[in-house]
Design a protein around this motif. Structure first.
Motif, short mmCIF file in Angstrom:
data_model
loop_
_atom_site.label_atom_id
_atom_site.label_comp_id
_atom_site.label_asym_id
_atom_site.label_seq_id
_atom_site.Cartn_x
_atom_site.Cartn_y
_atom_site.Cartn_z
N ASP A 1 0.83 -1.21 0.00
CA ASP A 1 0.00 0.00 0.00
C ASP A 1 0.86 1.25 0.00
OD1 ASP A 1 -2.34 -1.45 -0.07
OD2 ASP A 1 -2.72 -1.30 2.08
N GLU A 2 1.94 1.24 0.78
CA GLU A 2 2.84 2.39 0.84
C GLU A 2 3.50 2.64 -0.52
OE1 GLU A 2 4.64 5.57 2.93
OE2 GLU A 2 3.03 4.23 3.53
N ILE A 3 3.93 1.57 -1.18
CA ILE A 3 4.56 1.70 -2.50
C ILE A 3 3.53 2.19 -3.52
CG2 ILE A 3 5.64 0.44 -4.41
CD1 ILE A 3 6.95 -1.36 -2.22
N LYS A 4 2.30 1.69 -3.45
CA LYS A 4 1.25 2.14 -4.38
C LYS A 4 0.99 3.63 -4.22
CE LYS A 4 -1.42 -2.13 -4.83
NZ LYS A 4 -2.69 -2.80 -4.48
N LYS A 5 0.99 4.13 -3.00
CA LYS A 5 0.69 5.53 -2.73
C LYS A 5 1.86 6.45 -3.03
CE LYS A 5 -2.60 4.56 0.94
NZ LYS A 5 -2.80 4.53 2.39
N LYS A 6 3.07 6.07 -2.60
CA LYS A 6 4.21 6.99 -2.65
C LYS A 6 5.32 6.57 -3.60
CE LYS A 6 3.48 8.58 2.06
NZ LYS A 6 4.05 8.74 3.39
N GLY A 7 5.19 5.39 -4.21
CA GLY A 7 6.26 4.89 -5.07
C GLY A 7 6.35 5.61 -6.40
N ILE B 1 4.44 -0.60 -13.19
CA ILE B 1 4.75 -0.92 -11.79
C ILE B 1 4.96 0.37 -11.01
CG2 ILE B 1 5.87 -3.10 -12.38
CD1 ILE B 1 8.58 -1.59 -11.77
N ARG B 2 4.97 0.25 -9.72
CA ARG B 2 5.46 1.29 -8.81
C ARG B 2 6.54 0.64 -7.99
NH1 ARG B 2 2.78 6.20 -8.27
NH2 ARG B 2 0.75 6.19 -9.29
N TYR B 3 7.58 1.43 -7.68
CA TYR B 3 8.69 0.90 -6.90
C TYR B 3 9.07 1.86 -5.79
CZ TYR B 3 11.58 3.99 -9.80
OH TYR B 3 12.11 5.08 -10.45
N SER B 4 9.69 1.33 -4.77
CA SER B 4 10.15 2.13 -3.65
C SER B 4 11.40 2.90 -4.06
CB SER B 4 10.47 1.21 -2.47
OG SER B 4 11.17 1.91 -1.47
N ALA B 5 11.41 4.20 -3.85
CA ALA B 5 12.57 5.02 -4.22
C ALA B 5 13.81 4.60 -3.44
CB ALA B 5 12.27 6.49 -4.00
N SER B 6 13.64 4.21 -2.19
CA SER B 6 14.78 3.83 -1.35
C SER B 6 15.27 2.41 -1.62
CB SER B 6 14.43 3.99 0.13
OG SER B 6 13.36 3.12 0.46
N ASN B 7 14.38 1.57 -2.17
CA ASN B 7 14.75 0.19 -2.49
C ASN B 7 13.98 -0.23 -3.75
OD1 ASN B 7 15.43 -2.48 -2.63
ND2 ASN B 7 14.73 -3.00 -0.58
#
Length: 120
Positions: free
Chosen positions: A35-41, A102-108
């Protein structure tokens, strides 16, 4: 002898309870991360380079797939794996050679979520 059997059953019950609790916790943490990656990734278009179907299919009408995905993030090539569940009728869109959003985490950047009609 009965005491030993009773203690074995109690120990086994505790071990099973711990496994269930850990599994539930891992599922909740994974959902929260997704959910965090979907919102902020960051969003990208990725190429599916490899697909494996899980041999143990649990839900009729759905496929469990492990995708290997290639994309660019922060000027670097990223290869990531992601387990998804998709309706059999939509499975053609998740073959090797296809592109997905896709969405991905900026930090990882290896932590990804596949967008669309899938369950991550």
């Amino acid at each position: 002898m009965a005491n030993i059997a009773m203690w074995l059953l109690i120990s086994l019950s505790i071990a099973i309870a711990i496994l269930v609790i850990v599994a539930i916790r891992n599922t909740v943490v994974s959902e929260r991360d997704n959910d965090e990656i979907k919102k902020k990734g960051s969003e990208a278009v990725a190429l599916i380079t490899h697909v494996e179907q899980d041999k143990n299919q649990n839900v009729e009408g759905y496929l469990s797939l492990r995708l290997t995905i290639w994309f660019m993030a922060n000027g670097k090539e990223i290869n990531a794996e992601k387990d998804i569940v998709v309706k059999i009728s939509n499975a053609d869109a998740y073959r090797a050679g296809k592109r997905v959003t896709i969405r991905y985490s900026a930090s990882n950047p290896e932590k990804i979520v596949v967008l669309g009609d899938v369950k991550n």
